[in-house]
Scaffold this motif. Sequence first.
Motif, PDB file in Angstrom:
ATOM      1  N   TYR A  40     -48.033  28.758 -34.004  1.00 56.06           N
ATOM      2  CA  TYR A  40     -49.010  29.461 -33.171  1.00 56.06           C
ATOM      3  C   TYR A  40     -50.436  29.201 -33.683  1.00 56.06           C
ATOM      4  O   TYR A  40     -51.334  28.884 -32.913  1.00 56.06           O
ATOM      5  CB  TYR A  40     -48.691  30.958 -33.192  1.00 56.06           C
ATOM      6  N   GLY A 141     -43.025  41.012 -33.371  1.00 55.80           N
ATOM      7  CA  GLY A 141     -43.053  39.586 -33.004  1.00 55.80           C
ATOM      8  C   GLY A 141     -41.774  38.896 -33.439  1.00 55.80           C
ATOM      9  O   GLY A 141     -41.766  37.712 -33.774  1.00 55.80           O
ATOM     10  N   GLY A 145     -41.500  32.396 -34.239  1.00 56.44           N
ATOM     11  CA  GLY A 145     -41.134  31.505 -35.339  1.00 56.44           C
ATOM     12  C   GLY A 145     -40.972  32.245 -36.648  1.00 56.44           C
ATOM     13  O   GLY A 145     -39.900  32.218 -37.273  1.00 56.44           O
ATOM     14  N   GLY A 147     -40.969  35.526 -37.036  1.00 50.24           N
ATOM     15  CA  GLY A 147     -40.158  36.723 -36.835  1.00 50.24           C
ATOM     16  C   GLY A 147     -38.673  36.488 -37.019  1.00 50.24           C
ATOM     17  O   GLY A 147     -37.980  37.282 -37.669  1.00 50.24           O
ATOM     18  N   ARG A 170     -36.424  38.944 -24.658  1.00 51.78           N
ATOM     19  CA  ARG A 170     -36.966  38.226 -25.822  1.00 51.78           C
ATOM     20  C   ARG A 170     -36.214  38.583 -27.109  1.00 51.78           C
ATOM     21  O   ARG A 170     -36.424  37.983 -28.154  1.00 51.78           O
ATOM     22  CB  ARG A 170     -38.458  38.548 -25.995  1.00 51.78           C
ATOM     23  N   TYR A 221     -49.754  39.960 -41.079  1.00 55.58           N
ATOM     24  CA  TYR A 221     -49.900  38.513 -41.295  1.00 55.58           C
ATOM     25  C   TYR A 221     -50.350  37.779 -40.042  1.00 55.58           C
ATOM     26  O   TYR A 221     -50.651  36.590 -40.102  1.00 55.58           O
ATOM     27  CB  TYR A 221     -48.599  37.899 -41.838  1.00 55.58           C
ATOM     28  N   SER A 225     -51.497  39.267 -30.465  1.00 58.19           N
ATOM     29  CA  SER A 225     -52.035  39.965 -29.284  1.00 58.19           C
ATOM     30  C   SER A 225     -53.499  39.616 -29.064  1.00 58.19           C
ATOM     31  O   SER A 225     -54.009  39.748 -27.951  1.00 58.19           O
ATOM     32  CB  SER A 225     -51.901  41.476 -29.460  1.00 58.19           C
ATOM     33  N   ARG A 247     -51.951  36.146 -46.390  1.00 57.20           N
ATOM     34  CA  ARG A 247     -52.151  34.736 -46.014  1.00 57.20           C
ATOM     35  C   ARG A 247     -51.135  33.898 -46.770  1.00 57.20           C
ATOM     36  O   ARG A 247     -50.832  34.177 -47.931  1.00 57.20           O
ATOM     37  CB  ARG A 247     -53.578  34.293 -46.342  1.00 57.20           C
ATOM     38  N   ILE A 248     -50.637  32.852 -46.151  1.00 55.91           N
ATOM     39  CA  ILE A 248     -49.516  32.095 -46.709  1.00 55.91           C
ATOM     40  C   ILE A 248     -49.821  31.481 -48.079  1.00 55.91           C
ATOM     41  O   ILE A 248     -48.946  31.401 -48.931  1.00 55.91           O
ATOM     42  CB  ILE A 248     -49.039  31.002 -45.704  1.00 55.91           C
ATOM     43  N   ARG A 291     -45.202  32.352 -24.650  1.00 56.38           N
ATOM     44  CA  ARG A 291     -44.148  33.297 -25.060  1.00 56.38           C
ATOM     45  C   ARG A 291     -42.853  33.056 -24.301  1.00 56.38           C
ATOM     46  O   ARG A 291     -42.148  33.972 -23.949  1.00 56.38           O
ATOM     47  CB  ARG A 291     -44.631  34.753 -24.883  1.00 56.38           C
TER      48      ARG A 291
HETATM   49  N1  LIG Z   1     -51.244  34.870 -42.333  1.00 55.30           N
HETATM   50  C1  LIG Z   1     -50.609  33.704 -42.347  1.00 55.30           C
HETATM   51  O1  LIG Z   1     -50.648  32.960 -43.330  1.00 55.30           O
HETATM   52  C2  LIG Z   1     -49.816  33.322 -41.132  1.00 55.30           C
HETATM   53  C3  LIG Z   1     -48.783  32.408 -41.224  1.00 55.30           C
HETATM   54  C4  LIG Z   1     -48.017  32.145 -40.086  1.00 55.30           C
HETATM   55  C5  LIG Z   1     -48.323  32.759 -38.873  1.00 55.30           C
HETATM   56  N2  LIG Z   1     -49.373  33.615 -38.828  1.00 55.30           N
HETATM   57  C6  LIG Z   1     -49.693  34.347 -37.584  1.00 55.30           C
HETATM   58  O2  LIG Z   1     -48.569  35.126 -37.251  1.00 55.30           O
HETATM   59  C7  LIG Z   1     -48.467  35.260 -35.842  1.00 55.30           C
HETATM   60  C8  LIG Z   1     -47.094  34.815 -35.408  1.00 55.30           C
HETATM   61  O3  LIG Z   1     -46.930  33.437 -35.717  1.00 55.30           O
HETATM   62  P1  LIG Z   1     -45.657  32.652 -35.185  1.00 55.30           P
HETATM   63  O4  LIG Z   1     -45.805  31.255 -35.650  1.00 55.30           O
HETATM   64  O5  LIG Z   1     -44.421  33.393 -35.471  1.00 55.30           O
HETATM   65  O6  LIG Z   1     -45.934  32.703 -33.613  1.00 55.30           O
HETATM   66  P2  LIG Z   1     -44.922  32.670 -32.354  1.00 55.30           P
HETATM   67  O7  LIG Z   1     -43.752  31.841 -32.686  1.00 55.30           O
HETATM   68  O8  LIG Z   1     -45.752  32.340 -31.172  1.00 55.30           O
HETATM   69  O9  LIG Z   1     -44.423  34.177 -32.267  1.00 55.30           O
HETATM   70  C9  LIG Z   1     -45.329  35.230 -32.034  1.00 55.30           C
HETATM   71  C10 LIG Z   1     -44.627  36.362 -31.349  1.00 55.30           C
HETATM   72  O10 LIG Z   1     -45.609  37.373 -31.134  1.00 55.30           O
HETATM   73  C11 LIG Z   1     -45.375  37.980 -29.897  1.00 55.30           C
HETATM   74  N3  LIG Z   1     -46.613  38.012 -29.103  1.00 55.30           N
HETATM   75  C12 LIG Z   1     -47.352  37.000 -28.671  1.00 55.30           C
HETATM   76  N4  LIG Z   1     -48.397  37.447 -27.936  1.00 55.30           N
HETATM   77  C13 LIG Z   1     -48.274  38.762 -27.916  1.00 55.30           C
HETATM   78  C14 LIG Z   1     -49.021  39.767 -27.306  1.00 55.30           C
HETATM   79  N5  LIG Z   1     -50.116  39.493 -26.572  1.00 55.30           N
HETATM   80  N6  LIG Z   1     -48.630  41.031 -27.471  1.00 55.30           N
HETATM   81  C15 LIG Z   1     -47.521  41.289 -28.181  1.00 55.30           C
HETATM   82  N7  LIG Z   1     -46.771  40.358 -28.785  1.00 55.30           N
HETATM   83  C16 LIG Z   1     -47.149  39.105 -28.651  1.00 55.30           C
HETATM   84  C17 LIG Z   1     -44.381  37.147 -29.129  1.00 55.30           C
HETATM   85  O11 LIG Z   1     -43.231  37.921 -28.979  1.00 55.30           O
HETATM   86  P3  LIG Z   1     -42.764  38.431 -27.517  1.00 55.30           P
HETATM   87  O12 LIG Z   1     -42.875  37.313 -26.580  1.00 55.30           O
HETATM   88  O13 LIG Z   1     -41.366  38.921 -27.759  1.00 55.30           O
HETATM   89  O14 LIG Z   1     -43.710  39.547 -27.195  1.00 55.30           O
HETATM   90  C18 LIG Z   1     -44.106  35.949 -29.991  1.00 55.30           C
HETATM   91  O15 LIG Z   1     -42.722  35.647 -30.056  1.00 55.30           O
HETATM   92  C19 LIG Z   1     -49.614  34.476 -35.263  1.00 55.30           C
HETATM   93  O16 LIG Z   1     -50.710  35.352 -35.039  1.00 55.30           O
HETATM   94  C20 LIG Z   1     -49.966  33.493 -36.360  1.00 55.30           C
HETATM   95  O17 LIG Z   1     -51.293  33.045 -36.296  1.00 55.30           O
HETATM   96  C21 LIG Z   1     -50.120  33.899 -39.922  1.00 55.30           C
END
Ligand SMILES: NC(=O)c1ccc[n+]([C@@H]2O[C@H](COP(=O)([O-])OP(=O)(O)OC[C@H]3O[C@@H](n4cnc5c(N)ncnc54)[C@H](OP(=O)(O)O)[C@@H]3O)[C@@H](O)[C@H]2O)c1
Length: 304
Positions: A40, A141, A145, A147, A170, A221, A225, A247-248, A291
């Motif tokens: 994402y 979430g 990925g 989650g 979902r 993390y 949204s 953060r990772i 999504r």
């Molecule tokens: N801090 C770090 O180092 C780090 C590392 C990895 C990822 N991240 C962040 O973590 C988040 C998830 O990453 P990911 O790779 O797992 O992404 P992903 O595969 O796109 O999964 C994100 C999940 O969040 C939910 N979502 C998306 N938009 C939403 C919304 N508007 N309202 C509510 N739920 C929503 C969706 O679930 P539903 O469709 O079931 O609602 C989706 O399955 C992202 O923000 C990414 O930038 C941060």
Amino acid sequence: MRALLPAVDAPAGLVLGTAGEPDPRPDQVLVDVRHISLNYGELHFLSRLPAGAVPGWDASGVVVRAAANGQGPAVGTRVLTYGAGFGAWAERRAVSLDELAVVPDSVDLAQAAALPVAGVTALRALRAAGPLLGRRVLVTGASGGVGRFAVQLAARAGAEVVASVGSPERGAGLEALGAGQVVAGLDGITRPVDVVLDAVGGAQLVAAFGLLAPEGVLVSYGCASGEPSVFPPYSTVGPGKSLVSFRIGDRLGADMATLLRLVEERRLTVDTGWRGPWEKAAEAAEALLGRRLLGKAVLDVTAA
Ligand SMILES: NC(=O)c1ccc[n+]([C@@H]2O[C@H](COP(=O)([O-])OP(=O)(O)OC[C@H]3O[C@@H](n4cnc5c(N)ncnc54)[C@H](OP(=O)(O)O)[C@@H]3O)[C@@H](O)[C@H]2O)c1
């Protein structure tokens, strides 16, 4: 070499073009990339990439030139790679020795490509929450990925897992991965939780913080949204609850090796919701950001 590059006018902002060959440092190997996975964050922030840089964090492939310092894997070794400095979405990438792990023979290289950012984020974010044995852990979430890995790792660590998704459909497959309860939004959570692993942010993060038991911890993390989190007065005042930002980080090699071992032992499942050639990267990116994807998108780096 061919590379997947940002292009403002192209579908999903991506086009298959050409880039210069990487020039490994003495502590880096050169890898022939076979598979990449999409995240994402790298898609959402594609426009922030420095001009000329090759995007992408996650790739698996085969070492084609060993590190000049004499350390690390030999030519021909199958490896999983990460690079915070991008560079994955290309036919070849240079990788530091502490950002790679050898892929066991029984693990599929394409499956491995799904692990770096999503798997290590799940692993490290759960570690940041503290001991999990006997704890109630809410994963938001959970369809995504990170989650889907977080649900599994928390359950394996002895937690009672509540998986939150955007809609009932979902939540497919999450009970089989170890969730004791699957909820849409935060509906139906009737007891406090000890830990929240939050990907969503916004109003849901505020509500999830309210579900924490005394001394509970919310690890933030992500913010899928894109919404601000506004806490009502005094809702953050209370019995020792914490909100931890996450953060990772870097040096993913050892943690990627741990995840690969779990996959090898069939204790971690890689759900690939989209698989296809990198020529169809825009289709995969649109499914992820829309999504419509359960788990990860894995792209095959095909020859021209
Ligand atoms: N801090 C770090 O180092 C780090 C590392 C990895 C990822 N991240 C962040 O973590 C988040 C998830 O990453 P990911 O790779 O797992 O992404 P992903 O595969 O796109 O999964 C994100 C999940 O969040 C939910 N979502 C998306 N938009 C939403 C919304 N508007 N309202 C509510 N739920 C929503 C969706 O679930 P539903 O469709 O079931 O609602 C989706 O399955 C992202 O923000 C990414 O930038 C941060």
